[in-house]
Design a protein around this motif. Structure first.
Motif, PDB file in Angstrom:
ATOM      1  N   VAL A 181      -5.404  -0.896  -7.371  1.00 35.63           N
ATOM      2  CA  VAL A 181      -6.564  -0.105  -6.973  1.00 35.63           C
ATOM      3  C   VAL A 181      -6.112   1.346  -6.871  1.00 35.63           C
ATOM      4  O   VAL A 181      -5.141   1.645  -6.179  1.00 35.63           O
ATOM      5  CB  VAL A 181      -7.137  -0.568  -5.614  1.00 35.63           C
TER       6      VAL A 181
ATOM      7  N   GLU B 294       0.843  -1.192   0.000  1.00 38.24           N
ATOM      8  CA  GLU B 294       0.000   0.000   0.000  1.00 38.24           C
ATOM      9  C   GLU B 294       0.876   1.240   0.000  1.00 38.24           C
ATOM     10  O   GLU B 294       1.754   1.408   0.831  1.00 38.24           O
ATOM     11  CB  GLU B 294      -0.905   0.032   1.229  1.00 38.24           C
TER      12      GLU B 294
ATOM     13  N   THR C 193     -13.547  10.830 -11.549  1.00 39.28           N
ATOM     14  CA  THR C 193     -14.487   9.737 -11.832  1.00 39.28           C
ATOM     15  C   THR C 193     -13.805   8.616 -12.604  1.00 39.28           C
ATOM     16  O   THR C 193     -14.280   7.501 -12.598  1.00 39.28           O
ATOM     17  CB  THR C 193     -15.689  10.244 -12.642  1.00 39.28           C
TER      18      THR C 193
ATOM     19  N   PHE D  79      -7.506   5.007  -5.794  1.00 35.76           N
ATOM     20  CA  PHE D  79      -8.593   5.723  -5.146  1.00 35.76           C
ATOM     21  C   PHE D  79      -8.330   7.212  -5.292  1.00 35.76           C
ATOM     22  O   PHE D  79      -7.352   7.740  -4.778  1.00 35.76           O
ATOM     23  CB  PHE D  79      -8.682   5.343  -3.665  1.00 35.76           C
ATOM     24  N   ASP D  80      -9.192   7.869  -6.025  1.00 34.15           N
ATOM     25  CA  ASP D  80      -9.080   9.308  -6.243  1.00 34.15           C
ATOM     26  C   ASP D  80     -10.483   9.897  -6.149  1.00 34.15           C
ATOM     27  O   ASP D  80     -11.237   9.859  -7.117  1.00 34.15           O
ATOM     28  CB  ASP D  80      -8.467   9.593  -7.602  1.00 34.15           C
ATOM     29  N   PRO D  81     -10.867  10.418  -4.985  1.00 34.59           N
ATOM     30  CA  PRO D  81     -12.228  10.925  -4.826  1.00 34.59           C
ATOM     31  C   PRO D  81     -12.538  12.123  -5.722  1.00 34.59           C
ATOM     32  O   PRO D  81     -13.696  12.406  -5.986  1.00 34.59           O
ATOM     33  CB  PRO D  81     -12.309  11.303  -3.345  1.00 34.59           C
TER      34      PRO D  81
ATOM     35  N   ARG E 222       0.424   5.495  -0.143  1.00 31.16           N
ATOM     36  CA  ARG E 222      -0.620   6.480   0.095  1.00 31.16           C
ATOM     37  C   ARG E 222       0.001   7.867   0.126  1.00 31.16           C
ATOM     38  O   ARG E 222       1.094   8.060   0.612  1.00 31.16           O
ATOM     39  CB  ARG E 222      -1.316   6.194   1.415  1.00 31.16           C
TER      40      ARG E 222
END
Length: 102
Positions: A53, A25, A60, A55-57, A27
């Motif tokens: 994976v 991981e 989209t 993850f990018d809030p 981050r």
């Protein structure tokens, strides 16, 4: 084409399993488009992409890219039927004429 700045994300967590699988991981935070190097060998690209994976809030559809060893034309030429000459949908369908497909 301008290159995105490179961002080295720190390794936060590692888990190694007896099956030979590893979990790594990384981050961090990034502003705007950046390039994040992930060190693994060319033989491991397929496995890495299957389990990656992102993850990018704020996005989209975050994207992942990597330098390919073979050009697109070489890859398409290796397929049966050879699709390297297909310039559009009609050429693609013509190349597939008589082929068994799923």
């Amino acid at each position: 084409m301008s290159q995105s700045p490179e961002l080295n994300l720190p390794l936060r967590r590692v888990a190694l399993f007896s099956s030979g699988v590893g979990f790594f991981e990384r981050r961090g935070e990034a502003a705007g488009p950046v390039s994040i190097p992930l060190p693994f060998g060319a033989d491991d690209v397929s496995d890495a992409l299957k389990s990656l994976v992102v993850f990018d809030p704020a996005s989209t559809m975050p994207s992942v890219g990597y330098p390919a060893e073979d050009s697109l034309k070489t890859t398409l030429a290796s397929l049966r039927p050879d699709l390297s000459g297909a310039k559009g949908g009609a050429d693609l369908l013509d190349a597939l004429r008589g082929a068994v497909i799923e």
